[in-house]
Structures are given as C-alpha cells and as structure tokens.
Design a protein around this motif. Structure first.
Motif, PDB file in Angstrom:
ATOM      1  N   SER A 172     -80.452  -8.169  51.729  1.00 39.97           N
ATOM      2  CA  SER A 172     -80.547  -6.782  51.340  1.00 39.97           C
ATOM      3  C   SER A 172     -82.020  -6.211  51.455  1.00 39.97           C
ATOM      4  O   SER A 172     -82.740  -6.870  50.726  1.00 39.97           O
ATOM      5  CB  SER A 172     -79.728  -6.365  50.140  1.00 39.97           C
ATOM      6  OG  SER A 172     -79.831  -4.831  50.066  1.00 39.97           O
ATOM      7  N   VAL A 215     -83.742  -3.057  49.650  1.00 43.45           N
ATOM      8  CA  VAL A 215     -83.725  -2.045  48.775  1.00 43.45           C
ATOM      9  C   VAL A 215     -84.993  -1.155  48.903  1.00 43.45           C
ATOM     10  O   VAL A 215     -85.790  -1.576  47.957  1.00 43.45           O
ATOM     11  CB  VAL A 215     -83.213  -2.427  47.525  1.00 43.45           C
ATOM     12  CG1 VAL A 215     -82.697  -1.386  46.560  1.00 43.45           C
ATOM     13  CG2 VAL A 215     -82.133  -3.563  47.645  1.00 43.45           C
ATOM     14  N   PHE A 225     -75.959   3.271  50.577  1.00 43.57           N
ATOM     15  CA  PHE A 225     -75.829   2.064  51.404  1.00 43.57           C
ATOM     16  C   PHE A 225     -75.494   2.017  52.741  1.00 43.57           C
ATOM     17  O   PHE A 225     -74.646   2.940  53.328  1.00 43.57           O
ATOM     18  CB  PHE A 225     -74.306   1.494  50.710  1.00 43.57           C
ATOM     19  CG  PHE A 225     -74.764   0.878  49.363  1.00 43.57           C
ATOM     20  CD1 PHE A 225     -74.879  -0.560  49.083  1.00 43.57           C
ATOM     21  CD2 PHE A 225     -74.815   1.511  48.076  1.00 43.57           C
ATOM     22  CE1 PHE A 225     -75.448  -1.200  47.934  1.00 43.57           C
ATOM     23  CE2 PHE A 225     -74.895   0.938  46.903  1.00 43.57           C
ATOM     24  CZ  PHE A 225     -75.208  -0.370  46.862  1.00 43.57           C
ATOM     25  N   LEU A 256     -76.831  -6.206  42.149  1.00 37.85           N
ATOM     26  CA  LEU A 256     -77.871  -5.307  42.349  1.00 37.85           C
ATOM     27  C   LEU A 256     -77.874  -4.010  41.439  1.00 37.85           C
ATOM     28  O   LEU A 256     -78.689  -3.367  40.999  1.00 37.85           O
ATOM     29  CB  LEU A 256     -77.467  -4.619  43.629  1.00 37.85           C
ATOM     30  CG  LEU A 256     -78.509  -4.004  44.679  1.00 37.85           C
ATOM     31  CD1 LEU A 256     -79.666  -4.930  44.782  1.00 37.85           C
ATOM     32  CD2 LEU A 256     -78.079  -3.558  45.832  1.00 37.85           C
ATOM     33  N   VAL A 300     -78.163   7.386  45.855  1.00 41.37           N
ATOM     34  CA  VAL A 300     -78.126   5.760  46.332  1.00 41.37           C
ATOM     35  C   VAL A 300     -77.247   5.833  47.739  1.00 41.37           C
ATOM     36  O   VAL A 300     -76.103   6.498  47.837  1.00 41.37           O
ATOM     37  CB  VAL A 300     -77.555   5.030  45.442  1.00 41.37           C
ATOM     38  CG1 VAL A 300     -77.334   3.583  45.855  1.00 41.37           C
ATOM     39  CG2 VAL A 300     -78.200   5.081  44.179  1.00 41.37           C
ATOM     40  N   LEU A 323     -81.278  -2.683  39.584  1.00 42.72           N
ATOM     41  CA  LEU A 323     -81.842  -1.691  40.198  1.00 42.72           C
ATOM     42  C   LEU A 323     -82.300  -0.600  39.136  1.00 42.72           C
ATOM     43  O   LEU A 323     -81.540  -0.173  38.253  1.00 42.72           O
ATOM     44  CB  LEU A 323     -80.895  -0.995  41.164  1.00 42.72           C
ATOM     45  CG  LEU A 323     -81.187   0.126  41.972  1.00 42.72           C
ATOM     46  CD1 LEU A 323     -82.549  -0.220  42.946  1.00 42.72           C
ATOM     47  CD2 LEU A 323     -80.123   0.883  42.845  1.00 42.72           C
ATOM     48  N   ILE A 382     -80.264   1.362  50.794  1.00 40.34           N
ATOM     49  CA  ILE A 382     -79.919   0.051  50.526  1.00 40.34           C
ATOM     50  C   ILE A 382     -79.206  -0.597  51.847  1.00 40.34           C
ATOM     51  O   ILE A 382     -78.111  -0.323  52.140  1.00 40.34           O
ATOM     52  CB  ILE A 382     -79.331  -0.195  49.547  1.00 40.34           C
ATOM     53  CG1 ILE A 382     -79.762   0.148  48.225  1.00 40.34           C
ATOM     54  CG2 ILE A 382     -78.900  -1.909  49.235  1.00 40.34           C
ATOM     55  CD1 ILE A 382     -78.910   0.111  46.843  1.00 40.34           C
TER      56      ILE A 382
END
Length: 331
Positions: free
Chosen positions: A80, A82, A120, A106, A118, A110, A62
């Motif tokens: 963003s 994703v 970021f 999110l 995940v 998600l 992300i």
C-alpha cells in the motif's frame, strides 16, 4: 558461508521469481536452506514496520493491492502507498481475513488531521469492502475492475447524509479534466502511431458510458445470475486507449485479470443486470437500489455524484482511474 548462501538464495527469489525447488537445485543446496532465507526476510519485514504513518493535508489517498510471490504458497504481500509512505503486510493469500487485518493495522498506525478525507483506491475485489466500511466508515472507496468483461468500470463507494451510495463511472471520466504528465502524453502518442492492437476492436462489446447511482453498497460490477439461468458472458471492453507500461504510475499497463475482482462466470450482460435489478426492486428484496442512470451532466445534480466526481478529478485528473499505483510498488 551460510550468509553467502542466504544472500544468493534471497537474491534469486526476489529478482528471478524462481521457485524454492528451482533455487535449491541451481545453488546445489537444501530446499530448507532456501526456505530459511525466505523466512528470514519475512521476519525482517515484520520487525521493521513503521510504528506510525503521518500524512498531512485535507486528503489522504491510499492505494492498496495484493501480489503473490509465485515462490511459495505461504508467501504473498499486500502493498500500500499511503500518501508518500509505503505500508505492507506479508500474508499467504488475499481474502476477507487478510484484508481485515491489514486495514485494521492501517487504522491503528495512520495519523491524519481530524477533518481529512480518506480515499482508498483498490481493485474490484470484494474482500476490501467490509474492512474499509468498518474501520473507515467515512472514507471514499474507489474500486477499479480488472476482469476483461468489465475492465473499464469504476465503482465509488461513499456516504451522504449518513447513507451509503455507489456511483459507477467509466475509467476515463476525468481523463480530460487535467494535464497528463510528459511521459503519459508521449506514450499516448506512441500508441496512436502504432495503431490498434492485434485484437479486433470491432469484435468487442463496449460498456455503457452512463453514470449509474445506487443507494447502498453494490458489490458486483455487472450483476449476478443464478447458475441455472444459462446466461452468457460477452467479452466487454471499453473502446478507448489502453494505458501504457512506461506511463505515469496511475497509467501502468493492466496486469493479468485480477482473480478477486469478480467471478466472471456468474456475471451478466448490462441488459440482463438491468432487468434483474428491476425485478429485485419490484419484489422488494434487499440490496442496493438504482436511483439514476444517465449522462454525467445530469448526474451532477445528485450530491453524492458531485462529491465523488470532485475527488476523482483531484486524484486522477488527466489520467485513467486505476489502482495501478499500488501495483508498481511490487516491481
């Protein structure tokens, strides 16, 4: 007639980065008419948000960033990417609250595999830290710093054995660990032919390439100082090549220094930060404690470093570690 004015006003706002007053004067219409077109766009965006974001695979990356529109103080956007989906939130400024609301939204939207990792990727703004830690506690958070005296630094926040760690890498750590795209290689070759930039490389203070591991969440890239200490802030840049504007999305040229990265007037040099950290550890004060500083080869013996490096290699192999993939969405 109203529809034509709304469309023309909106076109000027989104393509020319003009102010509300400027568009109103150019079109010879009321400023309120221009505001109506802007609010209509915001309502449309808010009403057309995808209900869910589905990402398959064992890793979800992300990229997130914020940009003001330079049109009105009440209009900005968190954008963003994703996976291959785009998520966004219209908000006036980037702060703790807007970041919290975005990450919370999110989380609700998600949909991934239960065992997916995940990741970021953001700029160095501290506003991202708590929301990501709260809603995605097991996520790996990569922060790239944009401010000029720590631009080549990257923090990776992750957990190992339920304990938080922060690993500091230089942004070219995995540059040789993969093959760059054809456009990236072409731009690098062009920069070599052009030579160095007009700003003298010799006048810059290079940041250390050491890998630094801290137990805990380190918020500031190069330490903090009290305002009465009188410490100065040298301009510190990496000595490597700078990413080009037309390169791969991961290597878009750095934008203007991010205001959210860090407060440059209160940063210290690396030596001052080291001394201050040692004093804090000795005095038993709370905060992330440094457990390692040295070369990557030695750091790879530490489990959190091995995991962080494997993720960086997979996501950024052959490229600089940057948050610029999100920045390109605004363009």
């Amino acid at each position: 007639m109203y529809q034509d004015f709304l469309v023309e006003a909106l076109t000027l706002l989104t393509t020319c980065e003009e102010t509300l007053e400027g568009v109103a004067k150019y079109l010879n219409i009321s400023k309120h008419m221009v505001e109506l077109s802007e609010q209509t766009m915001i309502d449309y965006l808010d009403g057309n948000v995808t209900k869910s974001i589905e990402v398959d695979g064992d890793m979800v990356v992300i990229y997130a960033d914020f940009s003001g529109t330079q049109i009105s103080k009440k209009s900005g956007m968190i954008m963003s990417k994703v996976g291959e989906e785009v998520a966004y939130k219209v908000c006036p400024v980037m702060n703790y609250l807007t970041a919290w609301n975005f990450v919370k939204g999110l989380k609700e939207r998600l949909e991934t595999d239960d065992d997916a990792t995940v990741v970021f990727v953001t700029d160095g703004g501290k506003a991202w830290l708590d929301p990501i830690q709260s809603f995605f506690p097991e996520a790996v958070h990569i922060r790239q710093f944009h401010s000029k005296n720590c631009r080549s630094l990257v923090f990776v926040h992750l957990r190992h054995d339920e304990e938080p760690y922060t690993v500091r890498f230089p942004w070219n750590t995995v540059l040789e660990m993969g093959e760059a795209s054809k456009d990236t290689r072409r731009m690098r070759q062009r920069r070599k032919l052009k030579g160095s930039s007009s700003r003298s490389v010799e006048s810059r203070i290079e940041l250390s390439d050491d890998i630094i591991v801290r137990k805990g969440i380190a918020k500031h890239p190069r330490g903090r100082r009290n305002k009465d200490e009188g410490a100065t802030v040298p301009e510190a840049m990496d000595g490597g090549e700078k990413p080009g504007r037309l390169e791969d999305l991961q290597e878009k040229k750095d934008s203007e220094d991010s205001k959210g990265d860090s407060e440059g007037s209160e940063e210290t040099s690396e030596e001052d930060a080291d001394r201050r950290e040692k004093r804090n550890i000795a005095s038993g004060t709370d905060g992330p404690s440094r457990i390692f500083k040295g070369e990557l080869k030695e750091a790879m013996e530490i489990p959190p470093v091995r995991r962080a490096f494997s993720i960086l290699k997979r996501v950024f192999g052959g490229h600089y570690i940057t948050s610029n993939t999100a920045e390109t969405l605004f363009n």
